[in-house]
Design a protein around this motif. Structure first.
Motif, PDB file in Angstrom:
ATOM      1  N   ALA A   8      19.001  92.725 136.362  1.00 13.03           N
ATOM      2  CA  ALA A   8      19.991  93.726 136.769  1.00 13.03           C
ATOM      3  C   ALA A   8      21.310  93.577 136.019  1.00 13.03           C
ATOM      4  N   GLU A  10      12.542  83.773 141.577  1.00 11.08           N
ATOM      5  CA  GLU A  10      12.433  85.224 141.754  1.00 11.08           C
ATOM      6  C   GLU A  10      13.820  85.867 141.878  1.00 11.08           C
ATOM      7  N   TYR A  11      14.684  85.220 142.631  1.00 10.40           N
ATOM      8  CA  TYR A  11      16.041  85.753 142.790  1.00 10.40           C
ATOM      9  C   TYR A  11      16.789  85.753 141.452  1.00 10.40           C
ATOM     10  N   ARG A  58      15.528  85.798 138.479  1.00  6.26           N
ATOM     11  CA  ARG A  58      14.938  86.785 137.571  1.00  6.26           C
ATOM     12  C   ARG A  58      15.485  88.187 137.874  1.00  6.26           C
ATOM     13  N   ASP A  59      15.571  88.535 139.142  1.00  7.20           N
ATOM     14  CA  ASP A  59      16.054  89.865 139.516  1.00  7.20           C
ATOM     15  C   ASP A  59      17.521  90.050 139.139  1.00  7.20           C
ATOM     16  N   GLU A  60      18.342  89.014 139.315  1.00  9.15           N
ATOM     17  CA  GLU A  60      19.760  89.112 138.971  1.00  9.15           C
ATOM     18  C   GLU A  60      19.957  89.279 137.465  1.00  9.15           C
TER      19      GLU A  60
END
Length: 425
Positions: A64, A56-57, A59-61
């Motif tokens: 962004a 999840e981390y 994917r978010d990075e």
């Protein structure tokens, strides 16, 4: 995976790749321009701890636009292909070497090009990416390194962690299928599944002696991994009654009987279809006495020039078919046929000249010295070939001697002490 997909472009990603947000888009730009291009994605190798980053981390990075910050670029390892890309102006000057950098992990090509090359070979458990890249190159592909974005390879590759074992496994499989594979060149005396050159010899209206002069020189030369196609009226040979010594097909009959036992020789009445796996096709008429290194020298010359066609006129030719050595680069003609599907003959040669160039060179340098003439000075490159072959043979014999020595020690305990005492005396 490709077989059950439906997209126009095939982009391959290894399961241990983490690509930047723009990675796919960046590669697709090239495929909007040409349908015979191959885009190579950039990557860096990093040590990876699954517990340190959750999916999840990550994917978010990536979403962004911060994928480049997930790992330390300074401690990452670049891939060896970057050296080749840098040394050859982003592959603009790499020529036939370009395919060597398309070795999996991340890269894309049109589905039509994937299918034309035949897809991945399922029998190659390791080394299949190199072999597939070679077949793609033989279709006339252009290899383009896409360096505008990057990706992380999570962990080290097998060839980084077990290089010797990986090379040992890949060598025979790739060597049999890729004629210019560097490890194959260490065994220049061997025949392989895919030959280096298809040689087409026109025997029409030639005597047995003329054909024998040319074909025997080819078969006995320094390039054994070739395949010979003899053009002649073979279907007219039959067992009907005839006067043996006055037979109008006497010479074709004798030629057929002379060479039918050699597995490298085929008998055809028309030039064979192009084999897309074979990098070169050589055309000549029966009669010229070629030198022992003629084929190797022709290939070296066309590679040095990067040309798609090499033409070497021969001196003293009395017939049109005898007067020219013509060496074609298969990948150049594949691209020409793709660009102009209707082109044939001289028109196809013109396309090859525009895309790759045509190189003309005097043909006498590829002929054997006449009997009675002073033997010419051996060229340095020929001496180097002989030296390389001798060194390979020396290494092989040295390894054989070491194995024999180990066996001798095993079966004769105390031999070493007895030998040492004898030397001391």
């Amino acid at each position: 995976g490709v077989g059950v997909s439906s997209g126009q472009v095939v982009l391959r990603l290894d399961a241990d790749m983490l690509v930047y947000r723009e990675h796919v888009e960046s590669q697709m730009r090239w495929h909007h321009l040409i349908d015979y291009g191959v885009a190579l994605g950039h990557k860096l190798f990093v040590d990876f701890d699954p517990a340190a980053m959750t999916p999840e981390y990550v994917r978010d990075e990536v979403a962004a636009g911060r994928a480049d910050r997930l790992f330390d670029r300074e401690s990452a390892d670049p891939h060896w292909v970057e050296r080749l890309i840098g040394q050859h102006d982003r592959l603009r000057t790499a020529g036939r070497l370009s395919y060597k950098v398309f070795i999996g992990a991340t890269g894309s090509l049109h589905r039509s090009l994937f299918d034309a090359a035949g897809g991945m070979a399922p029998e190659l458990v390791l080394g299949g990416d190199t072999e597939f890249a070679y077949r793609v190159a033989q279709q006339g592909a252009v290899f383009v390194p896409d360096l505008d974005t990057s990706s992380w390879h999570l962990g080290r590759s097998q060839m980084q962690t077990r290089r010797d074992a990986g090379t040992r496994y890949r060598s025979p499989y790739v060597s049999n299928r890729v004629p210019d594979f560097h490890l194959r060149r260490k065994r220049p005396d061997r025949q392989w599944e895919v030959p280096l050159v298809d040689v087409v010899v026109d025997t029409a209206e030639r005597t047995l002696e003329e054909v024998d002069t040319t074909v025997s020189a080819l078969l006995d030369g320094s390039t054994p991994d070739l395949r010979l196609w003899l053009l002649g009226p073979w279907s007219r040979l039959n067992d009907e009654r005839r006067r043996p010594l006055d037979d109008e097909l006497l010479d074709p009959r004798l030629v057929h009987e002379t060479f039918r036992g050699d597995p490298r020789v085929r008998f055809v009445e028309e030039p064979p279809e192009t084999d897309p796996r074979v990098p070169f096709r050589l055309f000549l008429g029966g009669g010229p006495a070629l030198g022992p290194t003629a084929v190797a020298d022709l290939v070296k010359e066309i590679d040095k020039e990067g040309a798609g066609l090499l033409c070497a006129p021969l001196p003293g030719a009395t017939r049109a078919g005898d007067g020219l050595l013509r060496l074609e680069r298969g990948s150049a003609y594949a691209r020409a046929r793709h660009l102009e599907p209707e082109a044939e003959g001289a028109d196809l040669d013109r396309v090859v000249e525009e895309t790759h160039g045509t190189h003309w060179i005097p043909g006498e340098r590829f002929l054997a010295a006449d009997e009675g003439e002073e033997t010419p000075t051996v060229r340095p490159e020929v001496l180097q070939q002989r030296l390389d072959k001798a060194l390979v043979e020396a290494d092989r014999m040295r390894a054989r001697a070491q194995r024999a020595e180990r066996k001798l020690r095993w079966f004769t305990p105390g031999l070493g002490r007895r030998v040492l005492r004898r030397i001391a005396r």
